[in-house]
Write a protein that holds these residues in place. Structure first.
Motif, PDB file in Angstrom:
ATOM      1  N   GLY A 244      37.277  17.589 -12.954  1.00  0.00           N
ATOM      2  CA  GLY A 244      38.397  17.638 -13.896  1.00  0.00           C
ATOM      3  C   GLY A 244      37.947  18.181 -15.245  1.00  0.00           C
ATOM      4  O   GLY A 244      37.116  19.082 -15.320  1.00  0.00           O
ATOM      5  N   HIS A 245      38.492  17.588 -16.307  1.00  0.00           N
ATOM      6  CA  HIS A 245      38.278  18.108 -17.657  1.00  0.00           C
ATOM      7  C   HIS A 245      36.949  17.674 -18.276  1.00  0.00           C
ATOM      8  O   HIS A 245      36.926  16.990 -19.297  1.00  0.00           O
ATOM      9  CB  HIS A 245      39.434  17.674 -18.558  1.00  0.00           C
ATOM     10  N   VAL A 246      35.850  18.053 -17.677  1.00  0.00           N
ATOM     11  CA  VAL A 246      34.528  17.769 -18.252  1.00  0.00           C
ATOM     12  C   VAL A 246      33.775  19.092 -18.390  1.00  0.00           C
ATOM     13  O   VAL A 246      34.109  20.076 -17.743  1.00  0.00           O
ATOM     14  CB  VAL A 246      33.707  16.796 -17.370  1.00  0.00           C
ATOM     15  N   VAL A 317      37.709  11.485 -11.685  1.00  0.00           N
ATOM     16  CA  VAL A 317      38.457  12.651 -12.143  1.00  0.00           C
ATOM     17  C   VAL A 317      38.877  12.376 -13.586  1.00  0.00           C
ATOM     18  O   VAL A 317      39.536  11.376 -13.864  1.00  0.00           O
ATOM     19  CB  VAL A 317      39.685  12.924 -11.259  1.00  0.00           C
ATOM     20  N   MET A 319      40.745  13.328 -17.185  1.00  0.00           N
ATOM     21  CA  MET A 319      41.908  14.076 -17.686  1.00  0.00           C
ATOM     22  C   MET A 319      41.923  14.056 -19.210  1.00  0.00           C
ATOM     23  O   MET A 319      41.805  12.995 -19.815  1.00  0.00           O
ATOM     24  CB  MET A 319      43.192  13.439 -17.148  1.00  0.00           C
ATOM     25  N   THR A 323      46.890  16.594 -20.425  1.00  0.00           N
ATOM     26  CA  THR A 323      47.313  16.354 -19.047  1.00  0.00           C
ATOM     27  C   THR A 323      48.640  15.606 -18.961  1.00  0.00           C
ATOM     28  O   THR A 323      48.845  14.633 -19.687  1.00  0.00           O
ATOM     29  CB  THR A 323      46.245  15.501 -18.331  1.00  0.00           C
TER      30      THR A 323
ATOM     31  N   VAL B  94      44.335  17.766  -7.484  1.00  0.00           N
ATOM     32  CA  VAL B  94      44.240  17.445  -8.910  1.00  0.00           C
ATOM     33  C   VAL B  94      43.046  18.095  -9.621  1.00  0.00           C
ATOM     34  O   VAL B  94      43.221  18.760 -10.643  1.00  0.00           O
ATOM     35  CB  VAL B  94      44.212  15.915  -9.115  1.00  0.00           C
ATOM     36  N   SER B  95      41.840  17.916  -9.084  1.00  0.00           N
ATOM     37  CA  SER B  95      40.664  18.390  -9.823  1.00  0.00           C
ATOM     38  C   SER B  95      40.729  19.898 -10.064  1.00  0.00           C
ATOM     39  O   SER B  95      40.376  20.375 -11.140  1.00  0.00           O
ATOM     40  CB  SER B  95      39.383  18.053  -9.060  1.00  0.00           C
ATOM     41  N   CYS B  96      41.181  20.641  -9.074  1.00  0.00           N
ATOM     42  CA  CYS B  96      41.306  22.089  -9.237  1.00  0.00           C
ATOM     43  C   CYS B  96      42.474  22.434 -10.153  1.00  0.00           C
ATOM     44  O   CYS B  96      42.388  23.348 -10.973  1.00  0.00           O
ATOM     45  CB  CYS B  96      41.463  22.769  -7.883  1.00  0.00           C
ATOM     46  N   LEU B  98      43.595  20.748 -12.631  1.00  0.00           N
ATOM     47  CA  LEU B  98      43.234  20.490 -14.029  1.00  0.00           C
ATOM     48  C   LEU B  98      42.460  21.673 -14.612  1.00  0.00           C
ATOM     49  O   LEU B  98      42.396  21.848 -15.816  1.00  0.00           O
ATOM     50  CB  LEU B  98      42.390  19.210 -14.135  1.00  0.00           C
ATOM     51  N   ARG B  99      41.863  22.478 -13.742  1.00  0.00           N
ATOM     52  CA  ARG B  99      41.059  23.607 -14.221  1.00  0.00           C
ATOM     53  C   ARG B  99      41.688  24.958 -13.891  1.00  0.00           C
ATOM     54  O   ARG B  99      40.997  25.974 -13.842  1.00  0.00           O
ATOM     55  CB  ARG B  99      39.639  23.517 -13.655  1.00  0.00           C
ATOM     56  N   CYS B 137      35.507  19.933  -5.651  1.00  0.00           N
ATOM     57  CA  CYS B 137      36.128  19.547  -6.921  1.00  0.00           C
ATOM     58  C   CYS B 137      35.238  19.852  -8.116  1.00  0.00           C
ATOM     59  O   CYS B 137      35.720  20.027  -9.231  1.00  0.00           O
ATOM     60  CB  CYS B 137      36.466  18.066  -6.896  1.00  0.00           C
TER      61      CYS B 137
END
Ligand SMILES: Cc1cc2nc3c(=O)[nH]c(=O)nc-3n(C[C@H](O)[C@H](O)[C@H](O)COP(=O)(O)O)c2cc1C
Lengths: 427, 176
Positions: A244-246, A317, A319, A323, B94-96, B98-99, B137
């Protein structure tokens, strides 16, 4: 971190995907040692290690092995490499980088259980990973560690890599067994549990890839040494998947219990683009959302349960502030709708209604009353489905609704997604 | 075996595939367990599962064709119809997401000339519609082409990868 590691302790050494390279780091000595110790002693070490299953349910591995009825043969080992939980990619890493560590773990377990066959059920999408495992399996046969009279003993065990064909539910252990028997992958009623009546009606142990990859270390160093790496309630280490957003998504092996979500986030370089943290989902797509107030919770089974979620299959995950939690929940609900096997009504119909409603909500077309309907639908599913797939299809969405109630309500009648338009306007 | 219009006759099935199914049958304590690998053996050769594949697999494993069909239809990776020479899946979980998976998918639809899902006009590619988490992910956004993963994609990188696949393997992965 200068912590002692288990799964990734050979990281960076050359040639680990070959039997030769793995032997150079001491590989397959643990299998010989296990055979010297005898099956009972191996099971005792696994019990002492406190190892709990890494597939999601965290059941103590030694205890599970102890359920096999005395004297009933043949017995089977099914290795769960179906890894389809959203956010999880650790089993894939363990297969790609340490295939022989896994196979050694599989053989140790198969020996301890006196299994005649070990089947590795790998999801159809893991094509490269399957090829890696097949190549490693051929090497193991050539070295006399699978097949007839393994390493000069009287023990025979076949090692078979079996590919799935696209079904999340086949990760559920009884659905996996049905699929392995050449049927539609739908869960079976439990009890009887697989340990009593599993594959072909015989005693069967189903274990996850990561669970088994720990065994060479446990046999070599002893169960107590493994347990000491973590804490009492959460022994050992775990390979967490951060996405996710890292800044730097990836897998990180850390000792359990003594590491927090914040530490894990730090290992992944923190929230990307200098943005603020908003929420996280531990455990994979099935588990409840957690917020900034939970960042210091340790990666301990009980502590995370007390916070209202679970470590599940070891994902995290992340966010950031941009988000939309309604959007995230909609995607997860869609996932369950797509993957529902259709066997039971609450799951098959519930995921459909949940998904239709969530799409309307995300597009700003749902009314406030429909939020109550959403809660009703979820209440009709959670605890009422044939297997946990349907139950867990409600956990993220309901926990997000509770934690981000305002955000859900703001969507009602808005005619669009308010979070996206706000973020879009700020960009 | 290059006919992609759904008319590959059973008689044209490579005898090696039948031999492979017979070998698979012996690996398992019960022949029935070889159904999924047997279906893979046919699809890997032909690109999809023609209706007769149920009869062939059933005959070899001692099952009714309808029984084989019931199994095959449960699994999303078996194709009941011919598909493009290379199959593309863009993860939308979700993980994809988000990016940037949605943008990547939209871009590829335009580039391929595919409306939603389906085959590109030149038949080189099939873009799958609903795609779930593909276990990459850490490398989102990502796609699979013919079940191999390509990660950390930008639209440009994805285009370059697909162009190369189309040029180096114009017949598709099938039959080789
Ligand atoms: C819907 C569903 C999907 C599952 N998917 C997986 C999976 O992909 N991999 C896995 O190891 N366990 C999965 N599990 C858990 C298995 O049922 C089982 O608990 C596990 O394989 C046991 O191995 P362990 O004790 O080593 O964790 C899933 C469970 C459910 C209910």
């Amino acid at each position: 971190m200068a912590e002692e590691l288990v799964l990734t302790r050979h990281q960076g050494k050359p040639g680990l995907t070959t039997i030769e390279g793995y032997r150079k780091v001491g590989g397959y000595a643990a299998l010989r040692r296990a055979i010297e110790m005898g099956a009972e002693a191996v099971i005792a070490e696994v019990k002492a290690s406190g190892l709990r299953g890494r597939g999601g349910a965290a059941f103590p591995t030694g205890t599970k092995w102890g359920f096999l009825p005395q004297g009933v043969f043949p017995r089977y080992l099914a290795v769960n490499a179906d890894e389809s939980e959203p956010g999880c990619f650790k089993d894939r890493v363990l297969i790609e980088e340490y295939p022989h560590q896994l196979l050694e773990g599989v053989l140790i377990a198969a020996y301890a259980l006196q299994a005649s066959h070990a089947f590795i059920y790998i999801r159809g999408e893991y094509r490269l990973q399957r090829e890696i495992l097949e190549a490693a399996t051929r090497e193991v046969y050539a070295a006399g560690m699978a097949g007839r009279k393994i390493l000069g003993t009287d023990w025979d065990c076949e090692l078979i890599v079996h590919g799935g064909a696209g079904a999340y539910i086949c990760g559920e252990e009884t659905a996996l067994l049905d699929s392995l028997e050449g049927r539609r992958g739908q869960p079976r009623l439990k009890p009887p549990f697989p340990a009593i009546k599993g594959l072909y009606g015989q005693p069967t142990v189903v274990n996850n890839v990561e669970t088994l990859s720990n065994l060479p270390y446990i046999v070599t160093e002893g169960g107590a040494a493994y347990a000491a790496l973590g804490t009492e309630g959460s022994p050992g280490t775990r390979l967490f998947c951060v996405s996710g957003h890292v800044e730097r998504p990836g897998t990180f092996e850390v000792p359990m219990g003594r590491t927090s979500f914040r530490d894990l986030l730090g290992l992944a370089g923190g929230v990307w683009r200098g943005r603020q943290f908003k929420a996280m989902q531990p455990g994979g797509g099935s588990m409840q959302v957690l917020g900034p107030q939970h960042l210091d919770v340790p990666l301990d089974f009980k502590a995370v349960a007390d916070a209202g979620s679970a470590l599940g299959a070891g994902a995290l995950v992340v966010m950031d502030e941009t988000t939309c939690l309604v959007d995230v929940a909609t995607r997860l609900v869609d996932f369950y709708r797509h993957e529902s096997c259709g066997k039971c009504v609450p799951c098959r119909e519930g995921t459909y209604f949940e998904s239709e409603l969530m799409h309307r909500l995300e597009e700003g077309r749902a009314s406030r009353e429909e939020l109550a309907t959403l809660a009703d639908i979820c209440a009709g599913m959670d605890g009422r489905c044939f297997c946990p797939l349907g139950d867990t299809a409600t956990w993220f969405v309901m926990s997000a609704y509770r934690m981000f109630t305002q955000e859900f309500e703001d969507h009602c009648g808005a005619g669009h997604c308010p979070v996206r338009s706000r973020v879009g306007a700020a960009a | 075996m290059s006919d992609r219009d759904g008319a590959v006759p059973a008689a044209d099935l490579d005898p090696a595939v039948v031999a492979r199914i017979r070998e698979l049958r012996t690996l398992y304590p019960l022949a029935r367990s070889a159904v999924l690998p047997a279906l893979w053996a046919v699809q890997d050769r032909i690109g999809y599962l023609p209706a007769w594949s149920e009869e062939v697999v059933g005959r070899e494993l001692g099952l009714l064709p309808a029984d084989v069909a019931a199994v095959a239809s449960f699994y999303s990776m078996y194709f009941g119809r011919p598909v493009g020479r290379h199959v593309i899946q863009v993860c939308q979980n979700v993980s994809c997401a988000l990016r940037g998976a949605d943008d990547l998918l939209d871009h590829l639809r335009g580039w391929l000339g595919v409306d939603g899902e389906g085959e590109s006009p030149d038949g080189a590619f099939s873009l799958e519609g609903t795609v779930e988490c593909l276990g990459a992910c850490g490398g989102g956004p990502m796609m699979q082409v013919d079940r191999y993963s390509y990660e950390s994609l930008t639209p440009e990188r994805a285009e370059a990868i697909l162009t190369e696949i189309r040029e180096t393997n114009p017949e598709g992965p099938v039959g080789g």
